[in-house]
Design a protein around this motif. Structure first.
Motif, mmCIF file in Angstrom:
data_model
loop_
_atom_site.group_PDB
_atom_site.id
_atom_site.type_symbol
_atom_site.label_atom_id
_atom_site.label_comp_id
_atom_site.label_asym_id
_atom_site.label_seq_id
_atom_site.Cartn_x
_atom_site.Cartn_y
_atom_site.Cartn_z
ATOM 1 N N ILE A 496 1.047 -1.161 0.115
ATOM 2 C CA ILE A 496 0.112 -0.098 -0.084
ATOM 3 C C ILE A 496 0.934 1.344 0.238
ATOM 4 O O ILE A 496 0.749 2.325 -0.767
ATOM 5 N N LEU A 497 1.958 1.309 1.134
ATOM 6 C CA LEU A 497 2.658 2.469 0.896
ATOM 7 C C LEU A 497 3.857 2.569 -0.175
ATOM 8 O O LEU A 497 4.207 3.763 -0.609
ATOM 9 N N GLY A 498 4.061 1.331 -0.853
ATOM 10 C CA GLY A 498 4.739 1.412 -2.166
ATOM 11 C C GLY A 498 3.982 1.772 -3.171
ATOM 12 O O GLY A 498 4.572 1.743 -4.280
ATOM 13 N N PHE A 499 3.184 2.430 -3.124
ATOM 14 C CA PHE A 499 2.011 3.085 -4.366
ATOM 15 C C PHE A 499 2.950 3.926 -5.124
ATOM 16 O O PHE A 499 2.817 3.933 -6.426
ATOM 17 N N PHE A 553 -2.318 -3.486 -8.005
ATOM 18 C CA PHE A 553 -2.486 -2.098 -8.523
ATOM 19 C C PHE A 553 -1.283 -1.483 -9.126
ATOM 20 O O PHE A 553 -0.267 -1.657 -8.501
ATOM 21 N N PRO A 554 -1.524 -0.867 -10.208
ATOM 22 C CA PRO A 554 -0.237 0.134 -10.599
ATOM 23 C C PRO A 554 0.246 1.031 -9.930
ATOM 24 O O PRO A 554 -0.288 1.551 -8.891
ATOM 25 N N PHE A 574 -10.732 0.990 -12.508
ATOM 26 C CA PHE A 574 -10.825 -0.659 -12.965
ATOM 27 C C PHE A 574 -9.508 -0.911 -13.236
ATOM 28 O O PHE A 574 -9.124 -2.156 -12.785
ATOM 29 N N SER A 575 -8.620 -0.123 -13.524
ATOM 30 C CA SER A 575 -7.132 -0.542 -13.766
ATOM 31 C C SER A 575 -6.572 -1.060 -12.508
ATOM 32 O O SER A 575 -5.483 -1.604 -12.529
ATOM 33 N N ILE A 576 -7.140 -0.379 -11.265
ATOM 34 C CA ILE A 576 -6.530 -0.546 -10.093
ATOM 35 C C ILE A 576 -7.149 -1.910 -9.672
ATOM 36 O O ILE A 576 -6.401 -2.665 -9.137
ATOM 37 N N ILE A 577 -8.181 -2.010 -9.780
ATOM 38 C CA ILE A 577 -9.091 -3.168 -8.894
ATOM 39 C C ILE A 577 -8.918 -4.402 -9.681
ATOM 40 O O ILE A 577 -8.582 -5.355 -8.948
#
Length: 596
Positions: A496-499, A553-554, A574-577
């Protein structure tokens, strides 16, 4: 009437952009596959500023079958008094005959420009220019757009043609077969044909493609280690000076820590880990692009993509995704069908970018190849990594197929791809431009996000609520959910924090495990392995980690690019999910059906 507008027309990948750049002094990116120029460009002739030059999109016909063809045809009809320069590649003139014929049916204010004439002669192709002039009844000139003085003929032709009046008289039709027989002779035993037999053969084409992929990954893996280590040491030394400076000006302790341990450490980590592999992968990719190999990759994978009901050009955007998914998403512009383009965009993230390679390599090295010696370990690691990448490609194809018959219905199966002739790339220029235009561009976009991310990471690790940090509370909250997928709370918070950048996922995980207030580095792969095993990691955990790293997720840079390309929050979400759900589902299956 003096003609003040010059119109450049031609198939994709015939050197139109290079000629435009030379005529106007402007700069456009040029590449060795079709579809690069998707918008028209306008500039002024550098030898006569009163003359405007328009570079129309690369097209094969004026039948208005797509937006590019329609735009080009309308422009020609509305500018019949302009001088049209139809550019054809001497290596494959037959591809341009339809466009030449259709252009001459509108106007004979035309110059036929045969580009790369010398390279065609070297390839065993002979063209009778004088006979072409007589058969077409228009001027025919030769150029070498990649040479310093290679466009003098076209400059002279422009200056002459814009000073005389030519009546607009549509020409007669071209008898293509007779025309080719009379003016073109090709050596059937040329090196070009021999290379195509090797690279596009049903027997050798795909195996060679896999070998090249494994080799590129191996070179990237080995080559990135040394500059990455050098950059890390350099940034560490400068960080000490930065800390001393902040202490010298009596900056508050918390501010010094925020700047040095939060922002600076995150930003420099992204640079030292992200830049070296990009500086290796992108030039290699660009050299293959300019050599002419990448369109052969699309050709080899055409049947696979047809079964997924997708455009064969998606193979090229997928290849770009190996370097950076943001670049892969941008490359989807070459796909004219809107649903196919969206399909390629939302599934591009299934292909791992170079930012995910360090994590993938670490997991493979620690848990799958640790028993081998150092030389054999790197080779086997590259082969295993290639296997996981092929898995991600298969999943991407399955998802693409599913999308093409549901939310992105598509019945178009035709795939038209210009197969450019092989050419010797300009190595130093290619390396310089690929690093400048791709690696640095992507890095700068990532750094924009890395700065606020560094702040958030520092705040989570340094602000206490009661006896625990915010980071600890989040980890504890996520842990039960993560266990369902063979992961844990620390891994989840790392993802998550590596987004902002995939490169910082492992340091965040180690920070969470150790209870540190800063990103944690490791001095060796053995030390990293010991830390992970001591925190309960098994082979199942490692495989689940590999799967979720491949399919989640990208990064922030790619998400921003997706939004810019689609202009849609819906498709961005949508590209994330989509990849995240797919990755978690696979992890759930692995964790509950297998136990390693």
């Amino acid at each position: 009437m003096s003609k003040k507008t010059i119109i450049l027309l031609g198939n994709p990948n015939v050197g139109k952009s290079s000629i435009f750049n030379n005529l106007t002094g402007q700069k456009q990116h040029t590449g060795n596959w079709s579809g690069k120029t998707v918008d028209s460009a306008v500039g002024l002739f550098r030898k006569d500023k009163a003359i405007k030059i328009v570079d129309l999109p690369g097209i094969y016909s004026l039948k208005a079958a797509n937006a590019e063809e329609q735009c080009s045809k309308e422009f020609l009809l509305n500018n019949k008094d302009g001088l049209v320069i139809v550019i054809a590649d001497a290596n494959c003139i037959c591809k341009s005959l339809t466009l030449i014929e259709e252009t001459l049916s509108i106007t004979n204010n035309v110059i036929i420009c045969i580009n790369q004439y010398k390279s065609a002669l070297k390839s065993g192709i002979k063209i009778d220019i004088e006979k072409m002039k007589r058969l077409l009844s228009v001027p025919v000139i030769t150029t070498e757009a990649t040479e310093k003085n290679g466009i003098k003929n076209i400059e002279n032709a422009i200056q002459y043609s814009t000073s005389i009046n030519i009546p607009i008289i549509p020409n007669t039709k071209i008898k293509k077969n007779e025309f080719l027989e009379e003016v073109i002779y090709e050596n059937k035993n040329s090196a070009q044909i021999k290379l195509d037999k090797l690279f596009t053969s049903k027997v050798t084409g795909i195996p060679l493609m896999c070998v090249f992929l494994a080799l590129i990954l191996y070179i990237t893996i080995i080559g990135a280690n040394y500059p990455s280590e050098l950059l890390s040491k350099m940034f560490a030394s400068f960080g000490e000076y930065l800390t001393s400076f902040l202490e010298y000006i009596y900056a508050p302790v918390w501010l010094t820590s925020l700047i040095t341990q939060g922002i600076y450490r995150t930003v420099t980590w992204v640079i030292s880990v992200m830049l070296p592999p990009m500086a290796i992968f992108f030039p290699i990719f660009a050299l293959l692009e300019n050599f002419g190999y990448l369109p052969r990759v699309a050709f080899n994978l055409d049947n696979v993509f047809k079964k997924a009901n997708c455009s064969g050009k998606q193979a090229l955007t997928m290849c770009m995704g190996f370097g950076c998914n943001a670049c892969g998403v941008t490359g989807c512009r070459i796909i004219s069908n809107e649903n196919q383009r969206i399909n390629a965009i939302v599934t591009n993230n299934f292909v791992p970018c170079n930012g995910r390679f360090p994590t993938l390599i670490a997991m493979i090295t620690i848990f799958m190849t640790s028993v081998f010696n150092s030389v054999l370990k790197s080779l086997i690691s590259a082969l295993i990594l290639t296997g996981f990448i092929l898995l991600s490609i298969m999943v991407s194809m399955l998802i693409s197929r599913l999308l093409s018959v549901t939310v992105l219905k598509n019945n178009t199966k035709d795939f038209v791809m210009e197969m450019p002739k092989y050419r010797k790339p300009k190595i130093l220029k290619t390396i310089y431009e690929s690093i400048k235009n791709r690696a640095v561009f992507v890095l700068l976009r990532a750094l924009i996000i890395a700065v606020p991310a560094g702040v958030i990471i520092w705040l989570c690790a340094n602000i206490n609520i009661g006896n625990s940090t915010i980071l600890s509370y989040i980890v504890e909250f996520l842990d039960p959910f993560a266990k369902l997928f063979g992961l844990d709370g620390e891994i989840m918070i790392g993802l998550i924090l590596g987004f902002p950048a995939n490169e910082i996922v492992i340091p965040i995980i180690l920070m969470a495990y150790s209870g540190s207030t800063v990103l944690v580095d490791y001095s060796s792969i053995n030390e990293l392995g010991a830390l992970l095993i001591n925190n309960g990691w098994t082979l199942t955990t490692a495989i689940s980690m590999i799967i979720i790293v491949l399919m989640h997720f990208p990064c922030s840079t790619t998400c921003l690019t997706i939004y810019k390309e689609t202009k849609s929050i819906k498709w961005t979400l949508f590209s994330i999910i989509l990849p995240t759900v797919t990755g978690l589902l696979l992890c759930f299956i692995i964790n509950n059906l297998f136990c390693f």
